[in-house]
Design an enzyme around this catalytic site. Structure first.
Site, mmCIF file in Angstrom:
data_model
loop_
_atom_site.group_PDB
_atom_site.id
_atom_site.type_symbol
_atom_site.label_atom_id
_atom_site.label_comp_id
_atom_site.label_asym_id
_atom_site.label_seq_id
_atom_site.Cartn_x
_atom_site.Cartn_y
_atom_site.Cartn_z
ATOM 1 N N TYR A 80 75.646 71.056 76.688
ATOM 2 C CA TYR A 80 74.636 71.906 76.965
ATOM 3 C C TYR A 80 74.721 72.456 78.441
ATOM 4 O O TYR A 80 73.906 73.195 78.863
ATOM 5 C CB TYR A 80 73.397 71.725 76.449
ATOM 6 N N LYS A 94 77.431 58.225 70.198
ATOM 7 C CA LYS A 94 78.694 58.252 69.764
ATOM 8 C C LYS A 94 79.480 57.208 70.788
ATOM 9 O O LYS A 94 80.593 57.868 71.207
ATOM 10 C CB LYS A 94 78.993 59.844 69.434
#
Ligand code: NAP
Length: 420
Positions: A164, A232
């Site tokens: 982002y 992750k």
């Protein structure tokens, strides 16, 4: 109660009241705080009217005349554009900076013309690095799962970094070509197709640790059993994996007396959390999505990176009955903005039909943040009672059997009546 602040913003005079100050990233709330509100576009008008009524009634019920909110309207979105020809006037930003805590309805994101999302701008201007989304079930709300009441989590999503950050270059652009050349020069074994778009995913120690710190503090103060670092890191070791490592590190360095890692839990305590400690654990993102469905009650506070948090918040909200009643907040060290998580649903604007739950519950979060816990509790319990009575707006009524469809304003009146 209150003082006169001789200032105007967007041509509107500041009402009598007091300024909230911040100490160590926390608000110090006076008895009559001035709180700027952005009504919001489209359905925002109906929702704000209903929500303000509920907020004022709850404060009155809890504190009589001893405390009150001094609401101060600031313009943003279409209303700002109509009044000032500016979608997000400088005066609005100045007012939010001056008063520190604000609440907003949904805003239209103007399409085209190079105008940035107003929500993203607010987050960046005030460095609102923690997006906080509590997700819990209210008895009676239609849900797609068998036991929605087992999910009760508060998601802390990092709000400023990750993909982002807006560092992205289209395929074939000089910037993308240069980055591909640089990466291949640094790592000759890595090959990137020349027709690739390139996006950058920065995750910093600073950004990760200030977010996890807030999540752990919240868990300790609210007697929550655990904080899960969702990442992750098995694939993205130096971004997502580093987020996990930095998260464990800050818990160990700053909250050693109050937390215990999952590793130590099994090594030293046979898997049982010692009394008074918050368990710090981590889960890989894909497993997390399975677990919130299959073992939701094993999760409480979740701290995660920006993209993971975006997906997880909406998935959890859907599990307990949807976005219409999902509250949210964007919190920094000297500013916090509470907001509806849905959009402006223009087709329902000014029809007095839409569900105001998201702003009402965001307001309850705001009172909790201000330290007015009694007000938050009064709102939560009256809201829950109203839904149990099946007096709900169209969106829930169409999914519930035997429900009474009420207008936005009537829903607010029922909540107030249920405050007793
Ligand atoms: P939306 O405004 O959230 O509405 C989509 C649908 O969701 C509505 O048609 C309605 O479904 C349902 N819904 C939304 N809010 C509801 C509520 N309070 N009560 C009951 N149902 C509700 O999404 P959108 O149409 O994609 O976006 C419209 C505008 O909002 C865009 O300009 C977008 O940029 C902006 N937006 C702003 C924010 C924000 O300010 N935080 C967030 C998202 C989008 P049914 O018609 O099926 O009843």
């Amino acid at each position: 109660m209150g003082q006169v602040i001789d200032k105007t913003f967007n041509g509107l005079k500041v009402p009598e009241g007091e300024i909230i100050k911040f100490q160590n990233g926390r608000p110090v709330t006076p008895s009559k705080p001035i709180i700027p509100f952005i009504e919001g576009d489209g359905i925002g008008r109906d929702i704000w009217k209903a929500s303000q009524k509920v907020f004022d009634a709850a404060v009155k019920k809890c504190y009589g005349d001893k405390r009150a909110i001094s609401w101060f309207e600031v313009y943003a979105g279409e209303k700002a554009f109509n009044e000032t020809k500016d979608w997000l006037p400088k005066d609005t930003l100045d007012a939010l900076k001056e008063f520190g805590v604000g609440i907003k309805g949904p805003l239209t994101t103007p399409v085209g013309g190079g105008i940035r999302s107003l929500n993203v701008t607010l987050r960046q201007v005030f460095d609102l690095y923690a997006c906080v989304r509590p997700v819990r079930y209210f008895q009676g709300v239609p849900s797609p799962v068998v036991a929605p009441e087992k999910l009760d989590v508060v998601i802390f999503r990092e709000n400023t970094e990750d993909v982002y950050a807006g560092i992205e270059y289209p395929a074939g652009s000089p910037e993308a070509k240069k980055l591909i050349e640089t990466i291949e020069a640094v790592s000759p074994d890595k090959k990137i197709r020349p027709d690739s778009g390139i996006g950058i995913k920065p995750i910093s120690k600073t950004g990760s640790q200030r977010l996890v710190r807030r999540a752990v503090q919240y868990a300790i103060e609210h007697n929550k059993p655990s904080v899960t670092l969702m990442h992750k890191g098995n694939i993205m070791k130096f971004t997502e994996g580093a987020f996990r490592d930095w998260g464990y590190q800050i818990a160990e360095e700053e909250f050693a007396q109050k937390t215990i890692s999952e590793e130590k839990l099994w090594a030293d305590h046979d898997g049982k959390t010692p009394a008074g400690k918050v368990l710090i654990k981590d889960r890989i993102a894909d497993s997390m999505f399975q677990q919130i469905l299959t073992r939701p009650d094993e999760y409480s506070v979740i701290a995660t990176t920006n993209l993971n948090g975006d997906y997880l918040s909406d998935a959890c909200a859907a599990q307990v009955g949807g976005l219409g009643i999902a509250p949210g907040a964007n919190i920094g060290d000297d500013c916090a903005i509470f907001e509806a998580t849905h959009g402006t649903a223009p087709k329902y604007a000014d029809k007095d039909v839409i569900n105001p739950g998201s702003v009402i519950l965001s307001g309850a979060m705001m009172f909790e943040y201000l330290g007015w816990q009694e007000v938050a509790d009064a709102i939560y319990s009256a809201f829950a009672k109203t839904i149990q009575q099946k007096k709900v707006t169209y969106d829930l009524e169409r999914l519930m059997s035997g429900a009474t469809k009420v207008k936005t304003s009537e829903f607010a009146d029922h909540i107030i009546a249920n405050m007793g």
